[in-house]
Design an enzyme around this catalytic site. Structure first.
Site, PDB file in Angstrom:
ATOM      1  N   CYS A 188       0.811  -1.230   0.000  1.00 13.22           N
ATOM      2  CA  CYS A 188       0.000   0.000   0.000  1.00 13.22           C
ATOM      3  C   CYS A 188       0.838   1.271   0.000  1.00 13.22           C
ATOM      4  O   CYS A 188       0.292   2.368  -0.124  1.00 13.22           O
ATOM      5  CB  CYS A 188      -0.935   0.017   1.201  1.00 13.22           C
ATOM      6  SG  CYS A 188      -1.647  -1.586   1.576  1.00 13.22           S
TER       7      CYS A 188
ATOM      8  N   HIS B   5      -8.931   3.705  -1.710  1.00 12.57           N
ATOM      9  CA  HIS B   5      -7.555   3.212  -1.548  1.00 12.57           C
ATOM     10  C   HIS B   5      -7.174   2.250  -2.677  1.00 12.57           C
ATOM     11  O   HIS B   5      -7.145   1.044  -2.489  1.00 12.57           O
ATOM     12  CB  HIS B   5      -7.441   2.535  -0.185  1.00 12.57           C
ATOM     13  CG  HIS B   5      -6.082   2.006   0.162  1.00 12.57           C
ATOM     14  ND1 HIS B   5      -4.904   2.519  -0.357  1.00 12.57           N
ATOM     15  CD2 HIS B   5      -5.713   0.979   0.979  1.00 12.57           C
ATOM     16  CE1 HIS B   5      -3.873   1.826   0.133  1.00 12.57           C
ATOM     17  NE2 HIS B   5      -4.329   0.893   0.933  1.00 12.57           N
TER      18      HIS B   5
END
Lengths: 390, 143
Positions: free
Chosen positions: A84, A338
């Site tokens: 991420c 995200h």
């Protein structure tokens, strides 16, 4: 002596549930914005760093097809990955390529198409970002790992599920104002506290639907340049003042605590030291709120609050736009969405726009220093970048 | 075992195993014998759980097995109401981290312990068990 490095162009695609196209087309969306923002020519770009988390789409070695599609051959291109925080790692590489004098202008592209997988498949991929030998066979997934941190934080400091819900309410307040956000609806405290509502339904106790960020498809693009190029190109260059990175054991069995992220704390320490400032100097921040508890831990790991006092910041609304330290006033991962590899670049874009005074409705008053906190895995990769004017 | 045959016992570990071969596949043999075991570096004495075949402290590859015995303290836990591919039929289940002092152990809480009875800091002990699909694993039970 390393060279000063600036950011001269930023771009982000809309973050959406399902992008109706391929990764190269999705990347083009943010590339176009960054190119127009910087005003430079393709031939000025000396190299590209392409960032995503692997196995969400079929393309292997995506740097090649993306560089081709954007017309960036024959310049070098390569792939960077830290789950991420991939595009923060890309920025770190771009910084060092420019600071060293090897290149003058480097582009950092982050992307992710997550919609080709079902939600349970996506959880399985993310789970395999942890320890596949010793954790994944128990049926782990990201919300559950962060839920364990929430449980530990609650036990140590008395943080409540309501404190966490307040973070989501804030994210949704600003998600509504962000035309590029995937989730643009308001969220009320009552909705998250009601187990019969979608946002209140338990996912991994104590985290509920509303505590979790939205999967999304999206891309981001940053253009990084040497001081000389940045001064020539940008009306108001934004400088990389501090750039910290750290790692922690993958398996939670190797961690010294669950109520905070040691890698974030270490990355922050490095970034503050390099910038020569402290947490009190930060005027606006983007933190990695993949889950509400992650934002609360970030308040403490970054020094915005003392350990255990993160909840006071959200209770007193000090992290709202008008507060002492505005955090995630673009909606954050919770409401903006995200798309894993695109997230770090999108966070940097938000801070660059804030520092330039171009953030529109979410503009914070006259910020001088901004901070980006971007985490890969469950506190596995910690990245903190400090940006500033001069 | 034939000379060129790989030891793939690790495929038997957990509800879904994502690997077949490690240098510590004897871990599976120990589970079959009812023992949860970690490794210790023979040279420098460092203990490892999860077990490992090589020591990053002293670079030795000489390890011995020790049993994860006694009680540990619950550090954190979460009950999943939603699960990844391969585990969806098992929900709800609770994953946890337990601190034994010299090392910590990641695993699942046994279904015999209700979620409401769990609290950070409580003592638990590990026991070898079988998953709902009959494969080898270990769980934490009330101490």
């Amino acid at each position: 002596m390393s060279r000063k490095v600036g950011i001269v162009g930023v771009g982000q695609s809309a973050f959406v549930r399902t992008y109706p196209g391929s990764i190269r087309e999705l990347v083009f969306e943010s590339f176009r914005e960054a190119m127009k923002d910087s005003g430079i020519a393709r031939t000025d770009i000396d190299a590209t760093v392409v960032c995503s988390a692997p196995e969400y789409d079929k393309q292997r070695s995506p740097a090649g097809v993306i560089a081709e599609y954007l017309g960036l051959n024959p310049q070098p291109t390569f792939y960077a990955e830290t789950l991420c925080s991939s595009s923060s790692t890309g920025l770190r590489l771009a910084y060092s390529l420019v600071a060293s004098g090897l290149h003058d202008v480097v582009m950092v592209i982050g992307f992710q198409i997550m919609s080709q997988l079902t939600s349970v498949e996506s959880q399985e991929r993310m789970g395999r970002g942890a320890d596949i030998l010793w954790e994944s066979p128990f049926g782990t997934m990201m919300p559950a790992y962060y839920a364990m941190h929430a449980r530990a934080h609650m036990a140590k400091y008395g943080t409540t599920p309501e404190d966490l819900a307040l973070i989501r309410v804030k994210a949704a307040t600003y998600g509504q104002l962000n035309p590029l956000a995937v989730y643009r609806k308001p969220v009320t405290l009552d909705q998250i506290m009601d187990p019969s509502s979608f946002l209140g339904a338990p996912v991994a106790v104590p985290l509920r639907g509303g505590d979790c960020c939205a999967n999304a498809d999206g891309s981001s693009c940053l253009i990084v340049a040497s001081e000389e190029k940045a001064r020539a190109l940008a009306k108001k260059p934004v400088w990389i003042k501090g750039i910290g990175a750290a790692s922690a054991p993958v398996n939670l069995a190797g961690r010294d605590r669950l109520y905070g992220l040691a890698a974030a704390e270490e990355a922050a320490r490095q970034a503050y030291k390099m910038a020569g400032i402290t947490a009190a100097d930060i005027d606006v921040a983007e933190v990695h709120d993949c889950f509400t508890i992650a934002e609360l831990m970030a308040y403490e790991n970054l020094g915005f609050a003392k350990p255990g006092e993160g909840r006071e910041l959200i209770r007193s609304k000090e992290t709202y736009k008008e507060g002492r330290i505005p955090v995630n006033v673009d909606g954050g991962l919770l409401s903006k969405g995200h798309p894993i590899g695109a997230t770090g670049g999108s966070q940097v874009r938000t801070i660059v726009l804030q520092l330039r005074g171009e953030a529109g409705e979410i503009q914070v008053k006259d910020p001088v220093f901004g901070l980006v906190h971007n985490i890969g895995g469950v506190g596995l990769y910690g990245n903190v970048t400090i940006l500033g004017l001069e | 075992m034939a000379k060129n045959e790989l030891d793939t016992r690790f495929t038997e570990f957990g509800t879904v195993s994502f690997a077949a071969v490690t240098r510590v596949n004897d871990f599976i043999g120990h589970l079959e014998n009812g023992k949860l075991m970690g490794t210790r570096c023979v040279k420098c004495g460092k203990t490892f759980f999860p077990p490992r075949a090589q020591c990053c402290e002293c670079l030795s590859a000489e390890i011995e097995w020790f049993e994860v015995a006694g009680e540990g303290k619950l550090v954190g836990y979460s009950t999943l109401q939603y699960a990844p591919t391969g585990f969806t039929e098992e929900v709800p289940y609770t994953i946890a981290l337990v601190d034994y002092g010299d090392y910590k152990v990641f695993g699942r809480i046994d279904a015999s312990v209700p979620e409401a009875d769990l609290a950070v800091g409580m003592t638990l002990k590990a026991a070898v068990s079988r998953t709902s699909n009959g494969r080898l694993t270990y769980v934490f039970k009330r101490a």
